[in-house]
Enzyme design. Structure first.
Site, PDB file in Angstrom:
ATOM      1  N   ASP A 198      -4.557  -5.103  -4.906  1.00  0.00           N
ATOM      2  CA  ASP A 198      -4.177  -5.485  -3.532  1.00  0.00           C
ATOM      3  C   ASP A 198      -2.705  -5.883  -3.483  1.00  0.00           C
ATOM      4  OD1 ASP A 198      -5.028  -7.599  -5.146  1.00  0.00           O
ATOM      5  OD2 ASP A 198      -6.132  -8.641  -3.575  1.00  0.00           O
ATOM      6  N   ASP A 226      -1.345   7.902  -2.425  1.00  0.00           N
ATOM      7  CA  ASP A 226      -1.035   8.175  -1.008  1.00  0.00           C
ATOM      8  C   ASP A 226       0.009   7.178  -0.492  1.00  0.00           C
ATOM      9  OD1 ASP A 226      -2.976  10.252  -0.961  1.00  0.00           O
ATOM     10  OD2 ASP A 226      -3.579   9.740   1.082  1.00  0.00           O
TER      11      ASP A 226
HETATM   12 MN    MN Z   1      -6.552  11.457  -2.254  1.00  0.00          MN
END
Ligand code: MN
Ligand code: NAD
Ligand code: IPM
Length: 360
Positions: A229, A257
């Site tokens: 996190d 991503d």
């Molecule tokens: Mn992915």
């Protein structure tokens, strides 16, 4: 973006465009790859496979039973587009073909470079390639993706669904070792291992223990740990503190991503699914992008850079370099698709890159 090598002269490449924009970006990557091979007097043999949603809906084929053996025997590498189609909500073809190849070929590394080629491409203020140059090394064969679990009383109000997080000593050790070796090979000074061992007291305790053991074998590399996190927040706030990140399958999917978002978006992000020394699979990080498929607007650069990673893996270092240099030039000269601020279509962006390589 240097990687490992496999030797021999003619390279045999299996090409799986797959679904959606995969079918648009892969032909461009092949166009650029062919030009780079021609310019470097390299020999390449390309074979197309029509696996994906269309084929699945037509005759039920996903990954044929002999495919894995065939790839091991007859191919040096695989270039894949993407899998995923709104007509197949189960994503059966994606699970069988993409995850199937990752697991059955034991492609335990998913290497995802996030490198800022041009400061115009980052949403962060005043950052350059010096600040954003991260390799996310994602474990690719186990974790929550192992497919262990099941349903009990499915569809009833008492339903139970389980999804087991599989972490093996061997699996954790080899991916952490790969991350340190990559750092060493690429003269990167830092490796950060990310887990959630404060909550996942068994599986990620194993990651902690293995990391402590392996790091002592690489005294010249600064090893650190961050919970996932915090890591994702720090990647956005201060990406310059990371050079190599190593993490489990699911966290690596997400972190890559985020990394792509820092350097120009999914259209630009490549990846290598690798088992060092064996037939390996290269693909853009993005999916089939049904929202833009069929419009000739998808950015082919993620697929093109995946082809460059593949060249590097195959030992074609100068071809890999030529492809990356063409991509950097296209970005500099604004010869890009709309996601990067240009006005070219997918095919035109591919043509520009191929012509650039031909002219170099
Ligand atoms: Mn992915
Ligand atoms: P996605 O990566 O397909 O798209 C996310 C966003 O990025 C969309 O806005 C899309 O338009 C944009 N984008 C993606 N590729 C682009 C490109 N080349 N150029 C410009 N913009 C691009 O992710 P999603 O929408 O979450 O998933 C769509 C389908 O793809 C789903 O079926 C999913 O399972 C599948 N998927 C497959 C892979 C893979 O095959 N490796 C990876 C991710 C998602
Ligand atoms: C990726 C994709 C896949 C994954 C999906 C399509 C299963 O998101 O390659 O990043 O989660 O690994």
């Amino acid at each position: 973006m240097a990687e490992t090598t496999r030797s021999s002269s003619v390279k045999r490449i299996a090409v799986i465009p797959g679904d959606g924009v995969g079918k648009e970006v892969v032909p461009e990557a092949v166009k650029v790859l062919k030009e780079a091979a021609r310019a470097g007097s390299r020999e390449i043999l390309l074979t197309d496979f029509d696996w994906g949603a269309d084929r699945y809906l037509r005759d039920g084929t996903t990954l044929p039973p002999d495919a894995v053996e065939m790839f091991r025997r007859d191919y040096d590498a695989i270039l894949l587009g993407a899998l995923g189609d709104p007509r197949v909500p189960s994503n059966q073809q994606g699970a069988d073909i993409l995850l199937g190849l990752r697991f059955k070929l034991d492609l335990y590394v998913n290497a995802r470079p996030c490198v800022l080629f041009d400061e115009r491409l980052t949403p962060l203020k005043g950052r350059t390639e010096q600040d954003v140059n991260i390799w996310v090394i994602r474990e690719n064969t186990e974790g929550l993706y192992a497919g262990v679990g099941g349903f009990f009383k499915k569809g009833s109000p008492d339903e139970i669904a389980t999804q087991e997080d599989i972490n093996t000593r061997k699996g954790v050790e080899r991916i952490i070792r790969y991350a340190f070796d990559l750092a060493r090979r690429q003269s990167r000074r830092r490796v950060c291992m990310s887990d959630k061992s404060n909550a996942l007291a068994y599986g990620h305790d194993l990651w902690q223990r293995v990391f402590k053991e392996i790091r002592s074998e690489y005294p010249e590399i600064e090893a650190s740990h961050m919970y996932i996190d915090n890591l994702l927040m720090q990647m956005v706030r201060a990406p310059n503190q990371f050079e190599v990140i190593v993490t489990c399958n699911l966290f690596g999917d997400i972190a890559s991503d985020v990394g792509a978002g820092l350097v120009g978006g999914l259209g630009l992000a490549p990846s290598g699914n690798i088992h060092p020394g064996r037939v390996s699979l290269f693909e853009p990080v993005h999916g089939s992008a049904p929202d833009i498929a069929g419009k000739n607007i998808a950015n082919p650069m993620g697929a093109v850079l995946a082809a460059a990673m593949m060249c590097d893996y195959l030992g074609w270092t100068s071809e890999a370099y030529a492809i990356e240099a063409a991509v950097r030039a296209a970005i500099r000269e604004n010869k890009t698709t709309v996601d990067l601020g240009g006005s070219l279509g997918t095919c035109q962006a591919g043509d520009w890159l191929a012509n650039r390589i031909a002219a170099a």
